[in-house]
Design a protein around this motif. Structure first.
Motif, PDB file in Angstrom:
ATOM      1  N   LYS A   7      -5.096 -39.178  -0.360  1.00  0.00           N
ATOM      2  CA  LYS A   7      -4.186 -38.042  -0.526  1.00  0.00           C
ATOM      3  C   LYS A   7      -4.061 -37.246   0.773  1.00  0.00           C
ATOM      4  O   LYS A   7      -2.967 -36.834   1.164  1.00  0.00           O
ATOM      5  N   LEU A   8      -5.182 -37.019   1.452  1.00  0.00           N
ATOM      6  CA  LEU A   8      -5.151 -36.276   2.712  1.00  0.00           C
ATOM      7  C   LEU A   8      -4.391 -37.031   3.790  1.00  0.00           C
ATOM      8  O   LEU A   8      -3.611 -36.443   4.543  1.00  0.00           O
ATOM      9  N   ALA A   9      -4.589 -38.341   3.883  1.00  0.00           N
ATOM     10  CA  ALA A   9      -3.891 -39.152   4.882  1.00  0.00           C
ATOM     11  C   ALA A   9      -2.389 -39.132   4.644  1.00  0.00           C
ATOM     12  O   ALA A   9      -1.597 -39.013   5.587  1.00  0.00           O
ATOM     13  N   LYS A  10      -1.981 -39.243   3.387  1.00  0.00           N
ATOM     14  CA  LYS A  10      -0.549 -39.221   3.066  1.00  0.00           C
ATOM     15  C   LYS A  10       0.060 -37.852   3.357  1.00  0.00           C
ATOM     16  O   LYS A  10       1.160 -37.762   3.896  1.00  0.00           O
ATOM     17  N   ALA A  11      -0.653 -36.783   3.032  1.00  0.00           N
ATOM     18  CA  ALA A  11      -0.147 -35.432   3.297  1.00  0.00           C
ATOM     19  C   ALA A  11      -0.039 -35.174   4.795  1.00  0.00           C
ATOM     20  O   ALA A  11       0.952 -34.593   5.266  1.00  0.00           O
ATOM     21  N   PRO A  25       8.349 -46.495  12.091  1.00  0.00           N
ATOM     22  CA  PRO A  25       7.249 -46.896  11.225  1.00  0.00           C
ATOM     23  C   PRO A  25       5.896 -46.528  11.837  1.00  0.00           C
ATOM     24  O   PRO A  25       5.758 -46.419  13.048  1.00  0.00           O
ATOM     25  N   MET A  26       4.939 -46.302  10.994  1.00  0.00           N
ATOM     26  CA  MET A  26       3.569 -46.061  11.439  1.00  0.00           C
ATOM     27  C   MET A  26       2.612 -46.516  10.341  1.00  0.00           C
ATOM     28  O   MET A  26       3.005 -46.704   9.194  1.00  0.00           O
ATOM     29  N   TRP A  27       1.384 -46.725  10.707  1.00  0.00           N
ATOM     30  CA  TRP A  27       0.346 -47.140   9.781  1.00  0.00           C
ATOM     31  C   TRP A  27      -0.581 -45.958   9.558  1.00  0.00           C
ATOM     32  O   TRP A  27      -0.988 -45.293  10.508  1.00  0.00           O
ATOM     33  N   ILE A  28      -0.878 -45.665   8.302  1.00  0.00           N
ATOM     34  CA  ILE A  28      -1.888 -44.646   8.021  1.00  0.00           C
ATOM     35  C   ILE A  28      -3.064 -45.344   7.350  1.00  0.00           C
ATOM     36  O   ILE A  28      -2.892 -46.290   6.586  1.00  0.00           O
ATOM     37  N   GLY A  29      -4.228 -44.914   7.670  1.00  0.00           N
ATOM     38  CA  GLY A  29      -5.427 -45.484   7.070  1.00  0.00           C
ATOM     39  C   GLY A  29      -6.370 -44.364   6.684  1.00  0.00           C
ATOM     40  O   GLY A  29      -6.316 -43.273   7.227  1.00  0.00           O
ATOM     41  N   TRP A  30      -7.216 -44.633   5.732  1.00  0.00           N
ATOM     42  CA  TRP A  30      -8.201 -43.638   5.321  1.00  0.00           C
ATOM     43  C   TRP A  30      -9.534 -44.332   5.143  1.00  0.00           C
ATOM     44  O   TRP A  30      -9.608 -45.505   4.823  1.00  0.00           O
ATOM     45  N   HIS A  31     -10.576 -43.574   5.406  1.00  0.00           N
ATOM     46  CA  HIS A  31     -11.933 -44.115   5.396  1.00  0.00           C
ATOM     47  C   HIS A  31     -12.873 -43.112   4.752  1.00  0.00           C
ATOM     48  O   HIS A  31     -12.631 -41.919   4.755  1.00  0.00           O
ATOM     49  N   ARG A  32     -13.933 -43.620   4.239  1.00  0.00           N
ATOM     50  CA  ARG A  32     -15.029 -42.781   3.760  1.00  0.00           C
ATOM     51  C   ARG A  32     -16.248 -43.057   4.630  1.00  0.00           C
ATOM     52  O   ARG A  32     -16.437 -44.165   5.104  1.00  0.00           O
ATOM     53  N   SER A  33     -17.037 -42.049   4.820  1.00  0.00           N
ATOM     54  CA  SER A  33     -18.248 -42.230   5.613  1.00  0.00           C
ATOM     55  C   SER A  33     -19.351 -41.344   5.057  1.00  0.00           C
ATOM     56  O   SER A  33     -19.103 -40.438   4.277  1.00  0.00           O
ATOM     57  N   GLU A  34     -20.546 -41.630   5.479  1.00  0.00           N
ATOM     58  CA  GLU A  34     -21.693 -40.822   5.093  1.00  0.00           C
ATOM     59  C   GLU A  34     -22.192 -40.059   6.308  1.00  0.00           C
ATOM     60  O   GLU A  34     -22.221 -40.587   7.413  1.00  0.00           O
ATOM     61  N   GLU A  35     -22.564 -38.821   6.084  1.00  0.00           N
ATOM     62  CA  GLU A  35     -23.078 -38.009   7.173  1.00  0.00           C
ATOM     63  C   GLU A  35     -24.381 -38.604   7.677  1.00  0.00           C
ATOM     64  O   GLU A  35     -25.272 -38.950   6.904  1.00  0.00           O
ATOM     65  N   GLN A  36     -24.483 -38.713   8.982  1.00  0.00           N
ATOM     66  CA  GLN A  36     -25.676 -39.261   9.611  1.00  0.00           C
ATOM     67  C   GLN A  36     -26.586 -38.175  10.167  1.00  0.00           C
ATOM     68  O   GLN A  36     -27.707 -38.442  10.540  1.00  0.00           O
ATOM     69  N   GLY A  37     -26.113 -36.979  10.216  1.00  0.00           N
ATOM     70  CA  GLY A  37     -26.882 -35.863  10.759  1.00  0.00           C
ATOM     71  C   GLY A  37     -25.957 -34.683  10.950  1.00  0.00           C
ATOM     72  O   GLY A  37     -24.776 -34.747  10.634  1.00  0.00           O
ATOM     73  N   GLY A  38     -26.485 -33.599  11.476  1.00  0.00           N
ATOM     74  CA  GLY A  38     -25.646 -32.431  11.681  1.00  0.00           C
ATOM     75  C   GLY A  38     -26.381 -31.363  12.456  1.00  0.00           C
ATOM     76  O   GLY A  38     -27.577 -31.486  12.721  1.00  0.00           O
TER      77      GLY A  38
END
Length: 48
Positions: A7-11, A25-38
């Motif tokens: 939803k965020l990528a499309k918006a 034309p363009m390509w949109i992609g979305w990914h999920r990740s896990e936090e490794q630190g902060g």
């Protein structure tokens, strides 16, 4: 926390197209990740 990646990528891509920042034309992609630190930048909490 953020919303659904798809939803965020499309918006975001729709807003970029609408403002003329990008063109189709363009390509949109979305990914999920896990936090490794902060790290805090600035004062995040007030401790009483």
């Amino acid at each position: 926390m953020s919303g659904a990646p798809e939803k965020l990528a499309k918006a975001l891509s729709a807003a970029l197209l609408e403002r003329g920042i990008c063109e189709a034309p363009m390509w949109i992609g979305w990914h999920r990740s896990e936090e490794q630190g902060g790290q805090a930048v600035g004062d995040l909490f007030e401790l009483d």
